[in-house]
Design an enzyme around this catalytic site. Structure first.
Site, mmCIF file in Angstrom:
data_model
loop_
_atom_site.group_PDB
_atom_site.id
_atom_site.type_symbol
_atom_site.label_atom_id
_atom_site.label_comp_id
_atom_site.label_asym_id
_atom_site.label_seq_id
_atom_site.Cartn_x
_atom_site.Cartn_y
_atom_site.Cartn_z
ATOM 1 N N ARG A 19 0.370 -1.346 -0.227
ATOM 2 C CA ARG A 19 -0.294 -0.092 -0.130
ATOM 3 C C ARG A 19 0.699 1.144 -0.033
ATOM 4 N NH1 ARG A 19 -2.661 -3.422 3.220
ATOM 5 N NH2 ARG A 19 -4.098 -4.209 2.405
ATOM 6 N N LYS A 40 3.481 11.460 -11.112
ATOM 7 C CA LYS A 40 2.666 10.527 -12.532
ATOM 8 C C LYS A 40 3.700 9.232 -12.326
ATOM 9 C CE LYS A 40 0.268 13.913 -14.882
ATOM 10 N NZ LYS A 40 -0.032 14.265 -16.258
ATOM 11 N N GLU A 83 10.864 18.571 -24.543
ATOM 12 C CA GLU A 83 10.526 19.169 -23.251
ATOM 13 C C GLU A 83 11.021 20.640 -22.847
ATOM 14 O OE1 GLU A 83 7.708 17.712 -22.056
ATOM 15 O OE2 GLU A 83 7.873 15.798 -23.649
ATOM 16 N N LYS A 133 8.226 23.088 -13.588
ATOM 17 C CA LYS A 133 7.438 22.026 -13.406
ATOM 18 C C LYS A 133 7.519 21.825 -11.691
ATOM 19 C CE LYS A 133 6.168 16.851 -14.718
ATOM 20 N NZ LYS A 133 6.250 15.872 -14.750
ATOM 21 N N GLU A 190 -3.666 16.778 -11.127
ATOM 22 C CA GLU A 190 -4.672 17.616 -12.803
ATOM 23 C C GLU A 190 -5.539 18.250 -12.616
ATOM 24 O OE1 GLU A 190 -2.155 15.686 -15.874
ATOM 25 O OE2 GLU A 190 -3.678 17.123 -16.585
ATOM 26 N N ARG A 200 -2.201 21.717 -13.842
ATOM 27 C CA ARG A 200 -0.956 20.997 -14.562
ATOM 28 C C ARG A 200 -1.120 19.883 -15.923
ATOM 29 N NH1 ARG A 200 1.681 16.433 -10.566
ATOM 30 N NH2 ARG A 200 2.950 14.762 -12.614
ATOM 31 N N ASN A 223 0.718 19.552 -20.755
ATOM 32 C CA ASN A 223 0.269 18.461 -22.354
ATOM 33 C C ASN A 223 0.764 19.386 -23.120
ATOM 34 O OD1 ASN A 223 -0.115 16.735 -20.366
ATOM 35 N ND2 ASN A 223 -2.162 16.905 -19.930
ATOM 36 N N HIS A 257 0.816 17.790 -26.457
ATOM 37 C CA HIS A 257 0.669 15.998 -26.227
ATOM 38 C C HIS A 257 -0.177 15.451 -27.179
ATOM 39 C CE1 HIS A 257 3.973 17.167 -24.000
ATOM 40 N NE2 HIS A 257 4.145 15.880 -23.191
ATOM 41 N N HIS A 298 0.551 12.926 -28.998
ATOM 42 C CA HIS A 298 0.499 11.351 -29.399
ATOM 43 C C HIS A 298 -0.769 10.607 -30.849
ATOM 44 C CE1 HIS A 298 -0.290 11.896 -24.406
ATOM 45 N NE2 HIS A 298 0.961 11.572 -24.804
ATOM 46 N N HIS A 340 8.743 9.871 -28.061
ATOM 47 C CA HIS A 340 7.735 11.143 -27.734
ATOM 48 C C HIS A 340 7.916 12.424 -27.894
ATOM 49 C CE1 HIS A 340 4.503 12.179 -24.538
ATOM 50 N NE2 HIS A 340 5.462 13.285 -23.777
HETATM 51 P P1 NAD Z 1 13.065 5.327 -21.796
HETATM 52 O O1 NAD Z 1 12.607 5.313 -20.750
HETATM 53 O O2 NAD Z 1 12.304 4.369 -22.703
HETATM 54 O O3 NAD Z 1 14.191 5.711 -22.595
HETATM 55 C C1 NAD Z 1 14.704 5.741 -23.622
HETATM 56 C C2 NAD Z 1 16.114 4.798 -24.518
HETATM 57 O O4 NAD Z 1 17.678 5.484 -24.173
HETATM 58 C C3 NAD Z 1 15.792 2.716 -23.773
HETATM 59 O O5 NAD Z 1 16.440 2.491 -24.312
HETATM 60 C C4 NAD Z 1 16.731 3.391 -22.540
HETATM 61 O O6 NAD Z 1 17.170 2.129 -22.409
HETATM 62 C C5 NAD Z 1 17.670 4.093 -22.844
HETATM 63 N N1 NAD Z 1 18.807 4.909 -21.931
HETATM 64 C C6 NAD Z 1 18.369 5.775 -20.754
HETATM 65 N N2 NAD Z 1 19.344 5.742 -20.140
HETATM 66 C C7 NAD Z 1 20.195 6.059 -21.102
HETATM 67 C C8 NAD Z 1 21.729 6.393 -20.771
HETATM 68 N N3 NAD Z 1 21.927 7.374 -19.319
HETATM 69 N N4 NAD Z 1 22.723 6.290 -20.943
HETATM 70 C C9 NAD Z 1 21.673 5.120 -22.783
HETATM 71 N N5 NAD Z 1 21.317 4.550 -22.275
HETATM 72 C C10 NAD Z 1 20.120 5.414 -21.465
HETATM 73 O O7 NAD Z 1 12.638 6.554 -22.524
HETATM 74 P P2 NAD Z 1 12.111 8.102 -22.220
HETATM 75 O O8 NAD Z 1 12.245 8.726 -22.888
HETATM 76 O O9 NAD Z 1 12.862 8.248 -20.991
HETATM 77 O O10 NAD Z 1 10.815 8.046 -21.795
HETATM 78 C C11 NAD Z 1 9.466 7.663 -21.834
HETATM 79 C C12 NAD Z 1 8.516 7.470 -20.637
HETATM 80 O O11 NAD Z 1 8.569 8.128 -20.173
HETATM 81 C C13 NAD Z 1 7.019 6.764 -21.227
HETATM 82 O O12 NAD Z 1 6.487 5.939 -20.878
HETATM 83 C C14 NAD Z 1 6.436 7.908 -21.272
HETATM 84 O O13 NAD Z 1 5.127 8.198 -21.256
HETATM 85 C C15 NAD Z 1 7.133 8.580 -19.970
HETATM 86 N N6 NAD Z 1 6.637 9.716 -18.761
HETATM 87 C C16 NAD Z 1 6.000 9.868 -17.901
HETATM 88 C C17 NAD Z 1 6.089 10.881 -17.706
HETATM 89 C C18 NAD Z 1 5.912 11.460 -15.905
HETATM 90 O O14 NAD Z 1 5.062 12.510 -15.577
HETATM 91 N N7 NAD Z 1 5.252 10.177 -14.817
HETATM 92 C C19 NAD Z 1 6.381 12.294 -18.339
HETATM 93 C C20 NAD Z 1 6.657 12.183 -19.604
HETATM 94 C C21 NAD Z 1 7.197 11.014 -20.243
HETATM 95 N N1 GLY Z 2 3.954 15.057 -18.317
HETATM 96 C C1 GLY Z 2 3.073 15.721 -18.038
HETATM 97 C C2 GLY Z 2 2.186 15.491 -16.358
HETATM 98 O O1 GLY Z 2 3.945 15.491 -15.932
HETATM 99 O O2 GLY Z 2 2.163 16.087 -15.570
#
Ligand code: NAD
Ligand code: GLY
Length: 360
Positions: A120, A142, A184, A226, A236, A240, A244, A247, A251, A264
């Site tokens: 939990r 998030k 971003e 942020k 949100e 917040r 987006n 986005h 998307h 992305h």
């Molecule tokens: P990712 O986590 O897939 O990383 C991209 C690639 O880079 C992967 O292959 C990873 O293994 C590699 N990698 C990571 N760090 C590395 C490094 N230092 N050296 C070499 N390779 C490395 O992609 P991302 O763009 O970091 O994240 C995308 C995800 O984040 C999506 O699932 C999206 O929905 C999510 N997201 C979440 C939020 C939130 O607020 N929680 C906001 C934006 C995006």
């Molecule tokens: N990436 C959008 C948020 O964190 O709200």
């Protein structure tokens, strides 16, 4: 080292540390680990690069267990999170355990979700290793996974204890991933910080070449923007949503092209250009701003045209089922001016279609 705080009241505020060489220093970790157990979650790409350093740093003080997940957005699902629960239970982690997310947004979102739900809710620390995760996904709480019927549809709000951003890890990041993170960063200038947007135009070359001082400034300003939005509207209910910006169009591109074909951040870049074009058609933003953004995106090696094989109607159809549709009206984040975003249902469908056309 630079430090800022995500303000969420006495009990839940947390620090973001930004600098180089942070992962070899216990003092960024120890104050945020409250029990004697730690579980580091990472993936098969990042483990060979950075896992040993963190493991060595913490294993003389804590019981440290490790989960190495497969790499890829396609694994961001409930079954993969179950591997984290398995490790925690097999190794008898109790409610005082601390999970450490060592990776990009995919690892961060899954680890955060495991932390939100294990017994939990337990503590977790974010060590974001992509630029996108450093300026966006690791901050704000998030967490979650995808469902076959929708991206990020299963999740929870769960804030970390700390975010430790070591810029050294960006040295190994593929160039396309770096650009995706820059998209971003540009977003924050557009939605809430016009002086930062001007600064980015001046400094985009040193950011792209990972010049330390400039990079730290760009990450700091992004996280500050942020953090301010998250502090004002953690769950949100309103403001917040401006995070987006670009986005909804982005998307649609990701969904039509198949997730992973466009990153992305790449889809968001083109989405922001379409949204800015629309803001200009609404009479809010000067038309010159569109070419200004296009030039900044070009300098960041980001795409500035919508996919040629995607019709306007395809955009509109996908956007119509987006999360941001309320009572049949498409809610979009648009700009009243650079640095001033609003959420609006005012944009007529013809103008939306014209803006997509203009970015072909
Ligand atoms: P990712 O986590 O897939 O990383 C991209 C690639 O880079 C992967 O292959 C990873 O293994 C590699 N990698 C990571 N760090 C590395 C490094 N230092 N050296 C070499 N390779 C490395 O992609 P991302 O763009 O970091 O994240 C995308 C995800 O984040 C999506 O699932 C999206 O929905 C999510 N997201 C979440 C939020 C939130 O607020 N929680 C906001 C934006 C995006
Ligand atoms: N990436 C959008 C948020 O964190 O709200």
């Amino acid at each position: 080292m630079q430090k800022l705080t995500v303000e969420l009241g006495d009990k839940r505020s947390y620090p973001i540390y930004i600098g180089d060489n942070l992962l070899s220093n216990q003092s960024y970790f120890v104050p945020h680990i409250h029990g004697h157990q730690v579980c580091i979650v990472t993936n098969t790409t990042i483990a060979p690069l950075y896992l040993d350093a963190i493991h060595t740093l913490l294993s003389d003080k804590y019981q440290v267990d490790v989960v190495i997940l497969p790499d890829g957005e396609q694994y961001k699902q409930v079954d993969t999170v179950a591997q984290i629960y398995d490790c925690l239970l097999k190794n008898k982690h109790n409610r005082t355990t601390t999970l450490i997310a060592l990776g990009g947004g995919v690892v961060g979102d899954m680890t955060g979700f495991a932390a939100a739900t294990y017994q939990r809710g337990v503590n977790f620390i974010q060590i974001p290793t992509t630029l996108l995760a450093q300026v966006d996904s690791s901050v704000g709480g998030k967490t979650g996974v995808n469902h076959p019927l929708g991206k990020n549809m299963i999740g929870a709000f769960h804030q970390p204890q700390a975010v430790i951003i070591d810029t050294d890890v960006l040295q190994t990041l593929p160039a396309r991933e770096l650009s995706a993170g820059v998209a971003e960063i540009i977003k924050y200038g557009l939605i809430s910080d016009a002086p930062f947007y001007d600064w980015l135009e001046e400094n985009i070359a040193p950011i792209m070449s990972l010049k330390q001082s400039v990079l730290v400034e760009a990450i700091l300003k992004s996280c500050q923007n942020k953090a301010d939005v998250v502090s004002a509207d953690e769950r949100e209910g309103g403001i917040r949503a401006i995070l987006n910006f670009g986005h909804t169009f982005g998307h649609a591109i990701e969904a039509a092209q198949g997730y992973g074909n466009w990153l992305h951040g790449e889809a968001v870049a083109t989405g922001m250009l379409i949204a800015l074009n629309l803001s200009s058609r609404m009479g809010w933003v000067d038309n010159n701003e569109v070419s200004r953004l296009k030039s900044l995106l070009n300098s960041s090696n980001l795409p500035v045209t919508a996919p040629t094989d995607m019709s306007d109607q395809q955009f509109l159809d996908i956007m119509a089922v987006d999360k941001k549709v309320l009572r049949g009206k498409l809610r979009l984040v648009l700009l009243k001016s650079i640095g001033d975003a609003i959420v609006t249902e005012e944009a007529p469908v013809e103008k939306i279609a014209e803006s997509i056309q203009a970015c072909r």
